[in-house]
Design a protein around this motif. Structure first.
Motif, PDB file in Angstrom:
ATOM      1  N   MET A  18       0.855  -1.186   0.000  1.00  0.00           N
ATOM      2  CA  MET A  18       0.000   0.000   0.000  1.00  0.00           C
ATOM      3  C   MET A  18       0.895   1.243   0.000  1.00  0.00           C
ATOM      4  O   MET A  18       1.695   1.443   0.926  1.00  0.00           O
ATOM      5  CB  MET A  18      -0.902   0.027   1.231  1.00  0.00           C
ATOM      6  N   ILE A  19       0.795   2.032  -1.042  1.00  0.00           N
ATOM      7  CA  ILE A  19       1.511   3.311  -1.083  1.00  0.00           C
ATOM      8  C   ILE A  19       0.607   4.384  -0.487  1.00  0.00           C
ATOM      9  O   ILE A  19      -0.528   4.572  -0.936  1.00  0.00           O
ATOM     10  CB  ILE A  19       1.891   3.697  -2.520  1.00  0.00           C
ATOM     11  N   ILE A  20       1.106   5.063   0.514  1.00  0.00           N
ATOM     12  CA  ILE A  20       0.339   6.130   1.163  1.00  0.00           C
ATOM     13  C   ILE A  20       0.892   7.464   0.667  1.00  0.00           C
ATOM     14  O   ILE A  20       1.999   7.871   1.022  1.00  0.00           O
ATOM     15  CB  ILE A  20       0.449   6.032   2.697  1.00  0.00           C
ATOM     16  N   LEU A  21       0.123   8.117  -0.183  1.00  0.00           N
ATOM     17  CA  LEU A  21       0.544   9.395  -0.756  1.00  0.00           C
ATOM     18  C   LEU A  21       0.006  10.530   0.099  1.00  0.00           C
ATOM     19  O   LEU A  21      -1.200  10.742   0.198  1.00  0.00           O
ATOM     20  CB  LEU A  21       0.032   9.525  -2.192  1.00  0.00           C
ATOM     21  N   GLN A  22       0.916  11.253   0.720  1.00  0.00           N
ATOM     22  CA  GLN A  22       0.552  12.358   1.597  1.00  0.00           C
ATOM     23  C   GLN A  22       0.863  13.692   0.917  1.00  0.00           C
ATOM     24  O   GLN A  22       1.753  13.786   0.084  1.00  0.00           O
ATOM     25  CB  GLN A  22       1.329  12.252   2.918  1.00  0.00           C
ATOM     26  N   ASN A  23       0.127  14.716   1.321  1.00  0.00           N
ATOM     27  CA  ASN A  23       0.357  16.075   0.782  1.00  0.00           C
ATOM     28  C   ASN A  23       0.397  16.080  -0.739  1.00  0.00           C
ATOM     29  O   ASN A  23       1.285  16.694  -1.355  1.00  0.00           O
ATOM     30  CB  ASN A  23       1.656  16.656   1.341  1.00  0.00           C
ATOM     31  N   ALA A  24      -0.545  15.386  -1.347  1.00  0.00           N
ATOM     32  CA  ALA A  24      -0.560  15.268  -2.804  1.00  0.00           C
ATOM     33  C   ALA A  24      -0.792  16.617  -3.473  1.00  0.00           C
ATOM     34  O   ALA A  24      -1.361  17.542  -2.893  1.00  0.00           O
ATOM     35  CB  ALA A  24      -1.648  14.280  -3.231  1.00  0.00           C
ATOM     36  N   TRP A  81       3.696  14.185  -4.331  1.00  0.00           N
ATOM     37  CA  TRP A  81       3.556  13.914  -5.761  1.00  0.00           C
ATOM     38  C   TRP A  81       2.188  14.328  -6.291  1.00  0.00           C
ATOM     39  O   TRP A  81       1.185  14.285  -5.582  1.00  0.00           O
ATOM     40  CB  TRP A  81       3.763  12.433  -6.060  1.00  0.00           C
ATOM     41  N   ASP A  82       2.159  14.654  -7.549  1.00  0.00           N
ATOM     42  CA  ASP A  82       0.884  14.889  -8.221  1.00  0.00           C
ATOM     43  C   ASP A  82       0.167  13.550  -8.364  1.00  0.00           C
ATOM     44  O   ASP A  82       0.731  12.576  -8.879  1.00  0.00           O
ATOM     45  CB  ASP A  82       1.138  15.504  -9.604  1.00  0.00           C
ATOM     46  N   LEU A  83      -1.059  13.479  -7.910  1.00  0.00           N
ATOM     47  CA  LEU A  83      -1.780  12.204  -7.879  1.00  0.00           C
ATOM     48  C   LEU A  83      -1.960  11.628  -9.279  1.00  0.00           C
ATOM     49  O   LEU A  83      -1.696  10.431  -9.513  1.00  0.00           O
ATOM     50  CB  LEU A  83      -3.148  12.388  -7.216  1.00  0.00           C
ATOM     51  N   GLU A  84      -2.388  12.444 -10.230  1.00  0.00           N
ATOM     52  CA  GLU A  84      -2.631  11.933 -11.584  1.00  0.00           C
ATOM     53  C   GLU A  84      -1.344  11.407 -12.216  1.00  0.00           C
ATOM     54  O   GLU A  84      -1.338  10.325 -12.830  1.00  0.00           O
ATOM     55  CB  GLU A  84      -3.232  13.037 -12.456  1.00  0.00           C
ATOM     56  N   ALA A  85      -0.264  12.150 -12.072  1.00  0.00           N
ATOM     57  CA  ALA A  85       1.018  11.715 -12.637  1.00  0.00           C
ATOM     58  C   ALA A  85       1.489  10.414 -11.980  1.00  0.00           C
ATOM     59  O   ALA A  85       1.998   9.508 -12.658  1.00  0.00           O
ATOM     60  CB  ALA A  85       2.069  12.808 -12.440  1.00  0.00           C
TER      61      ALA A  85
END
Length: 309
Positions: A18-24, A81-85
């Motif tokens: 599970m990648i947890i993307l914070q402050n996207a 990171w930018d979520l879409e990218a």
């Protein structure tokens, strides 16, 4: 590991990481001079996204992914990171090619390029990057802008020599002040070389014109006092009328583009005059032509092979 049902995005339903993307979606390549800044994503920067992926795919395409997954962690944290990218890159890594867009914006390509640079997975992007770029380069900018810096970044990161020289050439030609990287991971050496080359064009041009005037005054140029007087007066008048000399005799540098400067120098034309004895003086020929030719060559962009970090 937590259940995949907690994921906000599923790249691999059978995934074990599970990648947890914070402050996207943090601001990207912000420019205070940008008249039309990119639209802000409606997603809050503080929102957290949980992306279910496969460890085997990550370790196969990225040394960074290998380091994270072999550490025994089933949760990987990413930040900013930018979520879409990020989702596009992960789908490419997982061979979900039918979910990858065939065209995208320059902005999005620049963001994806930042990701592949960070995760060291350029090879996985190559096919798609070539397709995207072939569409985007049809609208290649001809004026200095934020988009032009995005092209400098993309062409350097993806090692595209022709595009890199084209992009840096337009920057050198069209910038009206010193250039910055706008927060992009462009090596400082490249930014310094662009600014140095641009500044050298101004220094060479005005030093050469000033030296030519002085040599006419000192008698080192021209075939006679009459020739020197006519050439000196014409040169000073034309410099003034073409914006190459101010009322106080100084060089006008504020807001001046190197490309415009070279065009102005090309308009300087010492007169053909008749000193008598039934012939025209040709002693002025070639005085400015060599300078114009050298300036045109100096406007070329940087050579990628010499810009290694």
């Amino acid at each position: 590991m937590e259940s995949g049902s907690n994921a906000t995005h599923v790249i691999d339903p059978d995934g074990n990481v599970m990648i947890i993307l914070q402050n996207a979606n943090k601001p990207f390549a912000a420019s205070s001079e940008e008249s039309n800044p990119p639209k802000k994503c409606k997603t809050s920067q503080n929102q957290e996204f949980r992306i279910l992926v496969s460890a085997s795919h990550l370790t196969f395409v990225s040394p960074e992914g290998l380091t994270l997954c072999t550490a025994g962690s089933v949760n990987i944290t990413a930040d900013g990171w930018d979520l879409e990218a990020f989702l596009i890159l992960l789908r490419i890594c997982h061979c979900k090619h039918h979910q990858v867009p065939r065209t995208l914006s320059l902005e999005l390509l620049a963001k994806i390029t930042v990701l592949v640079d960070y995760y060291e997975c350029f090879d996985v992007l190559r096919f798609f990057a070539d397709t995207w770029i072939s569409c985007l380069e049809q609208d290649f900018p001809t004026q200095y802008s934020r988009d032009l810096l995005l092209w400098v970044w993309i062409s350097w990161a993806l090692k595209l020599p022709a595009l890199f020289q084209q992009a840096t050439g337009v920057v050198i030609n069209q910038a009206t002040d010193s250039v910055t990287a706008l927060g992009l991971p462009i090596p400082q050496k490249i930014i310094d070389n662009i600014n140095r080359k641009r500044e050298s064009i101004f220094q060479y041009t005005f030093a050469t014109l000033d030296n030519l005037q002085k040599s006419l005054i000192d008698g080192r140029k021209g075939c006679s006092p009459g020739c020197r007087s006519i050439m000196l007066g014409t040169l000073m008048i034309q410099r003034r009328s073409n914006g190459l000399l101010t009322s106080d005799g100084t060089a006008p540098l504020a807001g001046l583009k190197a490309g415009d400067l070279v065009t102005k120098v090309g308009k300087l034309s010492p007169p053909a005059w008749h000193p008598g004895h039934n012939y025209f003086s040709k002693c002025h020929e070639g005085i400015l032509s060599s300078m114009t030719s050298e300036l045109k060559l100096s406007l070329r962009g940087l050579d990628l092979q010499y810009q290694t970090t």
